[in-house]
Scaffold this motif. Sequence first.
Motif: not given
Length: 120
Positions: A18-19, A21-22, A25-26, A80-82, A85
């Motif tokens: 999860t970390y 992935s975020r 995305a940034l 989008k960067c999931e 998810y």
Amino acid sequence: MTAPFESFFRSREHARDTYLSRLFALFSEQVVRVWCMCPQAPYEDIGRPTLYEPGVSRGSTLDFTLRDRASGRTFVSELKCELEYDNYRYLRLTHASQLAHPTSTAFQRLLLAAKEPPAL
């Protein structure tokens, strides 16, 4: 065999994934902004657009407004960067129907803007 990209973002540690992935995305958003600063890039980033529906006071802010340097046309876009998810369901995109899943108001407004630009 799992591709290296996928194996890096999908591990046995969901919190880690999860970390990452975020963080990805940034990083991806910044890559687009830096690319647009290059004079040879076909687009320039002119800021984050906010889409409003008529009669609705609250808008939805998206990631980019891109202006085509050649034609002057502008485009709103959302990155989008999931990766992790829904149990990594979107880690590998294999069909266009996977792009229809985001249900946020912002994404729905983006789709409406694509179908009916004057609506927003």
